[in-house]
Design an enzyme around this catalytic site. Structure first.
Site, PDB file in Angstrom:
ATOM      1  N   GLU A 175       0.819  -1.220   0.000  1.00 29.90           N
ATOM      2  CA  GLU A 175       0.000   0.000   0.000  1.00 29.90           C
ATOM      3  C   GLU A 175       0.849   1.264   0.000  1.00 29.90           C
ATOM      4  O   GLU A 175       0.718   2.128   0.867  1.00 29.90           O
ATOM      5  CB  GLU A 175      -0.961  -0.001   1.196  1.00 29.90           C
ATOM      6  CG  GLU A 175      -1.946  -1.141   1.136  1.00 29.90           C
ATOM      7  CD  GLU A 175      -3.067  -1.070   2.160  1.00 29.90           C
ATOM      8  OE1 GLU A 175      -4.125  -1.652   1.934  1.00 29.90           O
ATOM      9  OE2 GLU A 175      -2.880  -0.451   3.214  1.00 29.90           O
ATOM     10  N   GLU A 378      -5.693  -8.115  -1.367  1.00 31.13           N
ATOM     11  CA  GLU A 378      -6.354  -7.960  -0.065  1.00 31.13           C
ATOM     12  C   GLU A 378      -7.799  -7.592  -0.321  1.00 31.13           C
ATOM     13  O   GLU A 378      -8.092  -6.765  -1.193  1.00 31.13           O
ATOM     14  CB  GLU A 378      -5.735  -6.838   0.777  1.00 31.13           C
ATOM     15  CG  GLU A 378      -4.422  -7.156   1.405  1.00 31.13           C
ATOM     16  CD  GLU A 378      -3.949  -6.069   2.369  1.00 31.13           C
ATOM     17  OE1 GLU A 378      -4.794  -5.430   3.006  1.00 31.13           O
ATOM     18  OE2 GLU A 378      -2.735  -5.869   2.451  1.00 31.13           O
TER      19      GLU A 378
HETATM   20  C1  BG6 Z   1      -4.512  -2.963   4.634  1.00 26.29           C
HETATM   21  C2  BG6 Z   1      -3.189  -3.425   5.138  1.00 26.29           C
HETATM   22  O1  BG6 Z   1      -4.541  -1.608   4.795  1.00 26.29           O
HETATM   23  O2  BG6 Z   1      -5.669  -3.339   5.295  1.00 26.29           O
HETATM   24  C3  BG6 Z   1      -3.239  -4.532   6.167  1.00 26.29           C
HETATM   25  O3  BG6 Z   1      -2.322  -3.768   4.100  1.00 26.29           O
HETATM   26  C4  BG6 Z   1      -4.411  -4.304   7.072  1.00 26.29           C
HETATM   27  O4  BG6 Z   1      -2.008  -4.562   6.833  1.00 26.29           O
HETATM   28  C5  BG6 Z   1      -5.685  -4.376   6.256  1.00 26.29           C
HETATM   29  O5  BG6 Z   1      -4.477  -5.175   8.156  1.00 26.29           O
HETATM   30  C6  BG6 Z   1      -6.964  -4.241   7.031  1.00 26.29           C
HETATM   31  O6  BG6 Z   1      -6.930  -3.107   7.830  1.00 26.29           O
HETATM   32  P1  BG6 Z   1      -7.176  -3.189   9.384  1.00 26.29           P
HETATM   33  O7  BG6 Z   1      -6.879  -1.844   9.859  1.00 26.29           O
HETATM   34  O8  BG6 Z   1      -8.600  -3.583   9.540  1.00 26.29           O
HETATM   35  O9  BG6 Z   1      -6.257  -4.217   9.910  1.00 26.29           O
END
Ligand code: BG6
Length: 479
Positions: A175, A378
């Protein structure tokens, strides 16, 4: 409905959010190791000096360091074709500026990679996922300093040579575009403009430092692409962006312009540099208006031009809206991003607005812009999970979320997008990056670990585990 026959179904994690063993086998302190727990309402804290008696979620996390065999076996049971994980930089270079890597750290990833290969799971490795060595933050204020390029390349060289022949897919920075926002300064770049205890949400933000840091990251990424190709011609190196899909709040032309400007900086700037090999024309006006001056060296232009990535990847969780109306409240929460809530969408328990069609929309835009293979690395729903009396976890809400997104990815493929794979986030429950919570769970696998640090760390299959197994088995036909 079916996906291409070689489609990479899998899951994704990041070292600092699941490995634990924060000071084991020579590992140094990484930036997340000095972050306390928090919640959706209370910011986690950054404590440069560790406090006795304070709970630090990354220190044990879910102890994947000692349980990776069990975890990979569970991923294999679901039929994973790909596992995206990150290497912890401080396991390999504890302070970041050593010249020789830590053998024990390298060995851990030998074993982890071998374990994946044993089951025919293709590793995709994020080189730097939100965990700059804290040593580099203290000494150099991290990516603000050009020397970081050398430290990063030294690290790349160690892992590119060590895992040659076993790994094909690499991502240079998780990211990377998070650094266009204040929250990304420390999280992504390890920049701390004042070394003192503070709320994560209260960092001293210096945009000049973030954008100069980004320039150094672009150069480092481009040189890493070139290095990877020299070390192993089969290596494929990608960029990784938060795709923060955004719409104009109304069809008023000024809302559309506001949205365009937002998208340029947030969603396109970093990938334009990494995929097209040069700074986009629109960014100079933004720099001028925000008083940002980037120091570049003569050779940087050529480095960027010769270090374009081989493929594009992104995370996708939510979308929001932009408006030119200053009276509209910024009420939309999101993956580090804030905008105006979309009246047509519902939000998760953490206020992230759920928008499966936004994924199709953005995949089309991405592919049309770059014509590079795309992976969604993701995606997922952070939710409270309840363990029923019989021990089961009925996470139908997660299944619904994932099903709707998979349907839209399929639509995008029909639209002509060259989508290669899908690795939903937090395929096993892990620590939240934004809040430091365990209770914000994404996994197909429940981990008995709680926000006060208790839990026996045992793993349990949720309802979504069997569902995802069927999805993979049927190559996306059985949703
Ligand atoms: C992304 C990241 O922003 O979202 C992860 O690459 C992160 O590291 C994921 O865990 C989900 O966000 P969060 O804040 O719910 O863990």
């Amino acid at each position: 409905m079916s996906f291409p026959s070689n489609f990479y179904w899998g899951g994704a994690t990041a070292a600092n959010q699941l490995e634990g063993a924060w000071n084991v086998d020579g590992k140094g302190i990484a930036c997340p190791d000095i972050c306390t727990g928090g919640s959706a309402k209370v910011s986690k804290r950054i404590t440069p000096v560790l406090e006795e008696g304070t709970f630090y979620p990354s220190h044990e996390a879910i102890d994947h360091y000692h349980r990776y065999k069990e975890d990979i076996a569970l991923f294999a049971q679901m039929g994973f074709k790909m596992y995206r994980f990150s290497i912890s930089w401080t396991r390999i270079f504890p302070n970041g500026d050593e010249s020789k890597p830590n053998e024990k750290g390298l060995q851990f990833y030998d074993h982890l990679i071998d374990e994946c290969l044993k089951y025919g799971i293709e590793p995709m490795i994020t080189i730097s996922h939100y965990e700059v060595p804290f040593g580099l933050t203290k000494k150099f204020n991290s990516w603000t300093n050009r020397q970081m390029i050398d430290f990063y390349l030294n690290y790349c060289k160690a892992i590119f040579t060590r895992y040659k022949g076993k790994v094909k897919y690499w991502l240079t920075f998780n990211e990377i575009n998070s650094a266009t926002m204040p929250a990304g300064g420390f999280l992504n770049q390890g920049i701390l403009n004042e070394i003192k205890t503070m709320d994560f949400l209260d960092q001293v933000d210096i945009p000049q430092n973030r954008f100069q840091g980004l320039h150094h990251q672009f150069v480092a990424s481009a040189l890493a692409v070139q290095m990877a190709h020299e070390i192993d011609k089969n290596y494929q190196v990608g960029c990784m962006n938060i795709m923060a899909t955004s719409y104009p709040l109304t069809c008023k032309p000024s809302d559309a312009i506001e949205n365009l400007k937002h998208n340029q900086v947030m969603n396109w700037f970093c990938s334009d540099v990494q995929c097209r090999g040069k700074y986009p024309s629109y960014i100079w006006r933004y720099f001028k208006e925000n008083n940002i001056q980037i120091q570049m060296e003569e050779s940087d232009k050529d480095i960027l031009k010769n270090g374009c990535v081989d493929f594009y990847t992104c995370s996708y969780y939510m979308s929001n809206c932009q408006t030119s109306n200053p009276d509209k409240k910024i009420n939309g929460e999101g993956n580090l991003i804030h905008g105006v809530n979309n009246p047509y969408l519902k939000a998760s328990d953490w206020g992230w607005q759920i928008d499966p069609e936004g994924l199709r929309f953005s995949l089309n835009e991405i592919y049309d812009r770059y014509q590079l293979p795309v992976f969604v690395v993701e995606n997922g729903l952070g939710a409270y999970d309840k363990v029923e009396e019989d021990g089961s976890i009925q996470d139908d809400y997660r299944i619904d979320y994932l099903r709707l997104h998979i349907e839209q990815m399929h639509e995008a493929i029909l639209d002509g997008v060259d989508l290669k794979g899908y690795t939903p986030w937090g395929c096993i429950d892990l620590v939240s990056a934004s809040t430091g919570e365990m209770r914000k769970r994404y996994g197909f696998i429940y981990v008995d670990k709680y926000d006060d640090g208790t839990g026996d760390l045992s793993r349990h299959k949720k309802k979504s585990f069997d569902w995802y197994k069927k999805v993979i088995e049927s190559n996306g036909e059985c949703l």
